[in-house]
Design a protein around this motif. Structure first.
Motif, PDB file in Angstrom:
ATOM      1  N   CYS A   1       0.563  -1.152   0.002  1.00 12.93           N
ATOM      2  CA  CYS A   1       0.016   0.201  -0.079  1.00 12.93           C
ATOM      3  C   CYS A   1       0.962   1.070   0.093  1.00 12.93           C
ATOM      4  N   ALA A   2       2.101   1.430   0.625  1.00 12.92           N
ATOM      5  CA  ALA A   2       2.586   2.526   0.918  1.00 12.92           C
ATOM      6  C   ALA A   2       4.122   2.568   0.060  1.00 12.92           C
ATOM      7  N   GLU A   3       4.725   1.608  -0.298  1.00  6.89           N
ATOM      8  CA  GLU A   3       5.906   1.794  -1.087  1.00  6.89           C
ATOM      9  C   GLU A   3       5.755   2.018  -2.560  1.00  6.89           C
ATOM     10  N   ASP A   4       6.900   2.299  -2.972  1.00  6.60           N
ATOM     11  CA  ASP A   4       6.844   2.491  -4.518  1.00  6.60           C
ATOM     12  C   ASP A   4       7.370   1.446  -5.143  1.00  6.60           C
ATOM     13  N   TYR A   5       6.616   0.929  -6.014  1.00  7.92           N
ATOM     14  CA  TYR A   5       7.118  -0.238  -6.974  1.00  7.92           C
ATOM     15  C   TYR A   5       6.551  -0.147  -8.202  1.00  7.92           C
ATOM     16  N   ASP A   6       6.938  -0.927  -9.301  1.00 14.21           N
ATOM     17  CA  ASP A   6       6.343  -0.546 -10.594  1.00 14.21           C
ATOM     18  C   ASP A   6       5.337  -1.960 -11.075  1.00 14.21           C
ATOM     19  N   ILE A   7       5.679  -2.979 -10.566  1.00 11.64           N
ATOM     20  CA  ILE A   7       4.877  -4.106 -10.835  1.00 11.64           C
ATOM     21  C   ILE A   7       4.729  -5.361  -9.860  1.00 11.64           C
ATOM     22  N   ILE A   8       3.708  -5.800  -9.880  1.00 12.76           N
ATOM     23  CA  ILE A   8       3.476  -6.890  -8.793  1.00 12.76           C
ATOM     24  C   ILE A   8       3.690  -8.465  -9.723  1.00 12.76           C
ATOM     25  N   ILE A   9       4.582  -9.196  -9.100  1.00 13.36           N
ATOM     26  CA  ILE A   9       4.464 -10.620  -9.579  1.00 13.36           C
ATOM     27  C   ILE A   9       3.812 -11.466  -8.573  1.00 13.36           C
ATOM     28  N   ASN A  10       2.350 -11.906  -8.998  1.00 11.47           N
ATOM     29  CA  ASN A  10       1.893 -12.665  -8.027  1.00 11.47           C
ATOM     30  C   ASN A  10       2.259 -14.140  -8.340  1.00 11.47           C
ATOM     31  N   VAL A  11       2.883 -14.632  -7.258  1.00 15.55           N
ATOM     32  CA  VAL A  11       3.294 -16.220  -7.507  1.00 15.55           C
ATOM     33  C   VAL A  11       2.411 -17.027  -7.037  1.00 15.55           C
TER      34      VAL A  11
ATOM     35  N   VAL B   1       7.075  -9.585 -17.805  1.00 12.33           N
ATOM     36  CA  VAL B   1       7.314  -8.515 -16.613  1.00 12.33           C
ATOM     37  C   VAL B   1       7.705  -7.191 -17.718  1.00 12.33           C
ATOM     38  N   MET B   2       8.807  -7.430 -18.382  1.00 11.59           N
ATOM     39  CA  MET B   2       9.459  -6.265 -19.176  1.00 11.59           C
ATOM     40  C   MET B   2       8.357  -5.720 -20.003  1.00 11.59           C
ATOM     41  N   LEU B   3       7.581  -6.715 -20.680  1.00  6.29           N
ATOM     42  CA  LEU B   3       6.478  -6.151 -21.648  1.00  6.29           C
ATOM     43  C   LEU B   3       5.393  -5.259 -20.876  1.00  6.29           C
ATOM     44  N   LYS B   4       4.897  -5.964 -19.779  1.00  6.12           N
ATOM     45  CA  LYS B   4       4.041  -5.381 -19.317  1.00  6.12           C
ATOM     46  C   LYS B   4       4.348  -4.026 -18.518  1.00  6.12           C
ATOM     47  N   HIS B   5       5.716  -3.883 -18.140  1.00  4.13           N
ATOM     48  CA  HIS B   5       6.222  -2.725 -17.817  1.00  4.13           C
ATOM     49  C   HIS B   5       6.013  -1.475 -18.860  1.00  4.13           C
ATOM     50  N   GLU B   6       6.197  -1.964 -20.094  1.00  8.13           N
ATOM     51  CA  GLU B   6       6.210  -1.132 -21.260  1.00  8.13           C
ATOM     52  C   GLU B   6       4.869  -0.504 -21.689  1.00  8.13           C
ATOM     53  N   THR B   7       3.747  -1.329 -21.334  1.00 12.62           N
ATOM     54  CA  THR B   7       2.494  -1.409 -21.928  1.00 12.62           C
ATOM     55  C   THR B   7       1.735  -0.725 -20.993  1.00 12.62           C
ATOM     56  N   PRO B   8       0.688   0.271 -21.396  1.00  6.85           N
ATOM     57  CA  PRO B   8       0.054   0.838 -20.224  1.00  6.85           C
ATOM     58  C   PRO B   8      -0.968  -0.024 -19.438  1.00  6.85           C
ATOM     59  N   LYS B   9      -1.139   0.621 -18.307  1.00  3.99           N
ATOM     60  CA  LYS B   9      -2.240  -0.296 -17.555  1.00  3.99           C
ATOM     61  C   LYS B   9      -3.521  -0.585 -18.058  1.00  3.99           C
ATOM     62  N   ASN B  10      -3.810  -1.754 -17.844  1.00  2.00           N
ATOM     63  CA  ASN B  10      -5.190  -2.215 -18.520  1.00  2.00           C
ATOM     64  C   ASN B  10      -6.099  -2.874 -17.304  1.00  2.00           C
ATOM     65  N   LYS B  11      -7.338  -2.665 -17.383  1.00  2.45           N
ATOM     66  CA  LYS B  11      -8.334  -2.988 -16.260  1.00  2.45           C
ATOM     67  C   LYS B  11      -8.234  -4.635 -16.016  1.00  2.45           C
ATOM     68  N   PRO B  12      -7.903  -5.107 -15.138  1.00  7.27           N
ATOM     69  CA  PRO B  12      -8.181  -6.584 -14.904  1.00  7.27           C
ATOM     70  C   PRO B  12      -9.696  -6.914 -14.765  1.00  7.27           C
ATOM     71  N   LYS B  13     -10.017  -8.205 -15.184  1.00  8.68           N
ATOM     72  CA  LYS B  13     -11.439  -8.431 -15.474  1.00  8.68           C
ATOM     73  C   LYS B  13     -11.873  -9.215 -14.056  1.00  8.68           C
ATOM     74  N   LEU B  14     -12.609  -8.560 -13.067  1.00  8.81           N
ATOM     75  CA  LEU B  14     -12.849  -9.230 -12.025  1.00  8.81           C
ATOM     76  C   LEU B  14     -14.333  -9.102 -11.953  1.00  8.81           C
ATOM     77  N   VAL B  15     -15.179 -10.002 -12.127  1.00 14.83           N
ATOM     78  CA  VAL B  15     -16.573  -9.983 -12.163  1.00 14.83           C
ATOM     79  C   VAL B  15     -17.318 -10.709 -10.967  1.00 14.83           C
ATOM     80  N   PHE B  16     -18.164 -10.093 -10.258  1.00 19.23           N
ATOM     81  CA  PHE B  16     -19.004 -10.370  -9.341  1.00 19.23           C
ATOM     82  C   PHE B  16     -20.563 -10.977  -9.730  1.00 19.23           C
ATOM     83  N   SER B  17     -21.117 -11.389  -8.554  1.00 19.47           N
ATOM     84  CA  SER B  17     -22.547 -11.719  -8.864  1.00 19.47           C
ATOM     85  C   SER B  17     -23.465 -10.514  -9.335  1.00 19.47           C
ATOM     86  N   GLU B  18     -24.267 -10.725  -9.861  1.00 20.22           N
ATOM     87  CA  GLU B  18     -25.340  -9.747 -10.439  1.00 20.22           C
ATOM     88  C   GLU B  18     -25.796  -8.580  -9.741  1.00 20.22           C
TER      89      GLU B  18
END
Ligand SMILES: Nc1nc2c(ncn2[C@@H]2O[C@H](COP(=O)(O)OP(=O)(O)OP(=O)(O)O)[C@@H](O)[C@H]2O)c(=O)[nH]1
Ligand SMILES: [Mg+2]
Lengths: 712, 75
Positions: free
Chosen positions: A90-100, A171-188
């Motif tokens: 939440c607080a620190e500065d970083y470019d990208i998250i690798i979620n393992v 990771v490098m590719l993602k770093h160079e491309t602009p942010k896109n919105k992940p798709k997380l869909v909930f119930s109606e």
């Protein structure tokens, strides 16, 4: 900027800071080890990494900084180490998250993933353990998964290094491309409420870095930080009733009165959906997995604990038996080395400093490296196979009776290696009281640095076939004393409710030879480095203190006595008396004599008192000090030239027992005390610890001394 | 009402309700121990002080006291 310039300053041009996030025990640290040449601590249980660590490496034109974070099941701040991760994200500065993610347990791992997706950060998913997944017949369609949730998913294996290059490329590719919105869909029904909140935020053109959708989700979930942020905004007055209404709708829909639970169900069904879509299980799952078969023996209600005790006994048996084989050679080497070096030095004082000070002190510590290596191998196996969590499971009931948490076992076992990482790993305990209690008794688990003292004394007083058992006995009684101490502290200082015990049991894994090798090597090198620097320095200091001031009158009076006598035996005896008398009137002797009355009730002479006091700096110093003191002292004849011989000859058995008891209980070392103070959070705890351990050590040693006196 | 603690070894049950709140509930949920989840009891420590269960593919150890808070039904 032209191309030449770009090449000249790649540091600014291509720097990517990556935060590695995932649930515990999914192989985050191992993944970093396999992309760089770092040797982060890897182990098969939850909570190996308890603090953030940065690792740097270069790949193609990029400088990478990867931050290894403690594993976290969800963003709940349940334990300190999880808080470290949450705060960092939440607080620190970083470019990208690798979620393992652990490919063999996708659905459960996606829980954290879906929470990460609401953070408006760039995310790449590493589907780790793909080698294991293949073996278990699990096939994940990574491309399809990437399409479904809108983030790149790469199959990797930290163990076989498969897919690592692809991961970095992604990771490098993602770093160079602009942010896109992940798709997380909930119930109606939830989507409806989100849409309404988004609409409201949009209407008021609310300013924020995070997307409206994420803010809406976080608000609905009851995220404290988002709440706090919006609470001071003018729109809050109008927003709050809408929010309350929306939460009610969702709760109603889920037939629950807990919005967090409702959201957990939402996430779970999303994850189930994803897993069902992308996962193909080729083989039918066996009725009982290998892990469950092994478990039915190792955590058997009746045999579990005896089996564990047997393993421990075996370890200490091996530590003594095998560890002592090279001992004679190491001893011979240092004697030879001392003599050879000594012969080249003309000045008497310098020769003595080097030979009797540094070489004797360091040699005494290095002597025990083989024993320590075996102990470290044992601990590495315990950590690497997954047995650690089983023992925590077995002992929880027993520990609970003494007011300890089953999970305390993990820091306590770590304490057999070294107290410093043990103090750190107490962070896996949720409750501050449990954590403090554990911190206080970690010292009772004899660390690797105390092993030399034990081996020395066990070898000096017992036949070789018994010494291993004695060693085992010392460790077990140390641990039992620790439990009693825990009970005492629990009913006096750390009263309070018991905390729940919920712990993941990892599957059994066979650690690779390389992994064990690196773990043991790193620790052994640390021990040797300490011997070469700190211990060498301390030995010099001890040498100085025990050689000065020179008393020329004393020397002269003895020398005339020696000259006047013709008897060879008497001459020799007088020579011994002289060196003994010189030692006694040295600075060290004065200190020793001064504190001797305090230690007389325990049966210690001044040399033992000095060694104990020096041991406050580090336990290895006890051995090196004894080494120096007995190298300088009287008995330099052939058969007791070894330290072991000198000890069995000069120290009465009851005093030796009391000495061991003090070593078992009192403060581990200076460095550990500093870490203890930091982890406990206040200097006052250090003074408590010091008082507690000193009093306990003194009382127990006094009892041990007098009981042994009666018995022998 | 039957709780997880009443279950025998190797018995398979479905979770109906978690009778707890706050941190512990969150923790259980993040382990997948939530309403509707299917659970198998793998092992008991002596006197059921601690039990090992399986949720999905994950094995979890928890104390009897916590197991008592989880209402279940047989499947
Ligand atoms: N077969 C296989 N085992 C792996 C792989 N990656 C990690 N492991 C094993 O998984 C276990 C956990 O690895 P760690 O790197 O300590 O996991 P971590 O995510 O850092 O764990 P915490 O620090 O506790 O959060 C170790 O026993 C590793 O040997 C992999 O790709 N394949
Ligand atoms: Mg780690």
């Amino acid at each position: 900027m032209n191309t030449v310039d770009a090449k000249a300053c790649p540091i600014i041009a291509n720097h990517i800071k990556v935060a590695l996030v995932g649930q515990p025990n999914v192989g985050k640290s191992m993944l970093i080890n396999s992309v760089s040449n770092a040797h982060l601590h890897v182990g098969n249980f939850s909570g190996v990494t308890v603090d953030k660590t940065e690792v740097l490496f270069d790949y193609k034109d990029y400088h990478f900084t990867v931050v290894d974070l403690p594993g976290t099941y969800a963003f709940t701040d349940y334990t300190i180490e999880e808080r470290v991760t949450h705060e960092y994200l939440c607080a620190e500065d970083y470019d990208i998250i690798i979620n393992v993610v652990d490919s063999t347990n996708l659905e459960k791992n996606l829980q954290l993933t879906s929470e990460l997706l609401t953070m408006s950060k760039k995310v790449v998913i590493a589907l780790n353990m793909s080698d294991e997944a293949t073996k278990e017949g699990i096939n994940i369609n990574a491309e399809y998964m990437a399409e479904l949730i809108g983030v790149p998913c790469i199959k990797v294996s930290a163990a076989t290094k498969e897919g690592i290059a692809e991961l970095i490329e992604a990771v490098m590719l993602k770093h160079e491309t602009p942010k896109n919105k992940p798709k997380l869909v909930f119930s109606e029904s939830v989507e409806e409420e989100i849409a309404q909140l988004v609409w409201y935020l949009d209407k008021h053109k609310f300013k924020s870095t995070n997307s409206y959708r994420n803010i809406a989700i976080n608000l609905l979930k009851g995220n404290k930080k988002t709440y706090a942020k919006l609470h001071d905004e003018p729109i809050w007055v109008e927003l709050q009733p809408i929010l309350i209404e929306a939460s009610k709708h969702i709760e109603l829909h889920h037939d629950s009165d807990d919005i967090k639970e409702s959201f957990a169900e939402e996430y779970a069904s999303f994850n189930r959906g994803i897993a069902a879509e992308v996962l193909k299980q080729k083989k039918q799952e066996e009725k009982k997995t290998l892990t469950e078969k092994i478990d039915s023996v190792l955590i058997h209600p009746l045999f579990g604990i005896p089996i564990f005790l047997f393993f421990m006994w075996l370890l200490f048996q091996l530590t003594f038996e095998i560890g002592n084989i090279p001992m004679d050679y190491i001893d011979m080497f240092f004697t030879w080395f001392g003599n050879t070096i000594g012969a080249t030095i003309a000045n008497d004082d310098i020769r003595s400093l080097i030979v009797d000070g540094v070489i004797a002190g360091v040699g005494a510590v290095v002597l025990f490296v083989p024993n320590i290596i075996i102990l470290f191998i044992g601990i590495a196996l315990l950590e690497g196979t997954g047995y650690m969590s089983r023992v925590a499971f077995l002992l929880d009931g027993f520990f609970h009776k003494f007011g300890l948490h089953g999970q305390s076992f993990i820091p306590l076992v770590t304490g057999f290696g070294c107290s410093i990482p043990a103090y750190m790993s107490a962070r896996i305990l949720k409750n501050d009281r449990d954590r403090l209690l554990t911190l206080f008794i970690i010292g009772f688990m004899s660390c690797g640095a105390r092993l030399p003292v034990y081996v020395l004394f066990a070898g000096a007083f017992f036949a070789p076939d018994m010494a291993g058992n004695i060693l085992f006995g010392i460790y077990v009684s140390g641990a039992l004393l620790g439990l009693v101490a825990a009970k005492v502290l629990k009913i006096t200082a750390f009263k309070g409710k018991d905390e729940p015990f919920v712990m993941e049991m990892p599957k059994y894994r066979l650690p690779t030879f390389k992994l064990i090798w690196h773990t043991v090597l790193t620790k052994t090198m640390m021990y040797l480095k300490k011997a070469g620097t700190f211990i060498a320095g301390a030995s010099m200091l001890i040498w100085f203190l025990s050689n000065y001031p020179h008393n020329s009158e004393l020397i002269k009076s003895y020398e005339t006595k020696i000259e006047t006598t013709q008897d060879k035996a008497l001459k020799l005896r007088l020579g011994h008396q002289l060196s003994e008398a010189e030692l006694e009137q040295s600075y060290l002797g004065t200190i020793g004599k001064f504190s001797e009355p305090l230690f007389t009730p325990l049966g210690f002479d001044w040399k033992m008192s000095v060694a104990l006091q020096a041991g406050l700096a580090a336990k290895e110093v006890v051995v090196s000090t004894l080494g120096v003191l007995y190298a300088l002292g009287s008995d330099v004849d052939q058969e007791s030239s070894s330290l072991m011989g000198a000890i069995s000859k000069n120290i009465p058995f009851p005093s030796a027992v009391a000495f061991i008891v003090v070593i078992m209980i009192y403060l581990p070392c200076l460095a550990a005390s500093i870490v203890f103070t930091r982890e406990a959070g206040h200097i006052k705890y250090f003074f408590y610890l010091f008082a507690f351990t000193s009093v306990a050590a003194y009382v127990m040693a006094f009892i041990a001394y007098n009981v042994t006196l009666l018995l022998v | 009402m039957k709780t997880l603690l009443d279950c025998h070894k190797a018995c398979k049950v479905k979770i109906l309700k978690l009778n707890t709140s706050g941190d512990l509930k969150q923790r259980l949920i993040s382990f997948g121990i939530m309403k509707g989840a299917e659970v198998e009891v793998l092992e008991h420590a002596p006197a059921k002080s601690t039990i090992e269960i399986k949720v999905g593919k994950m094995r979890i150890a928890l104390r009897g006291e916590e197991a008592k808070l989880i209402d279940v039904e047989k499947i």
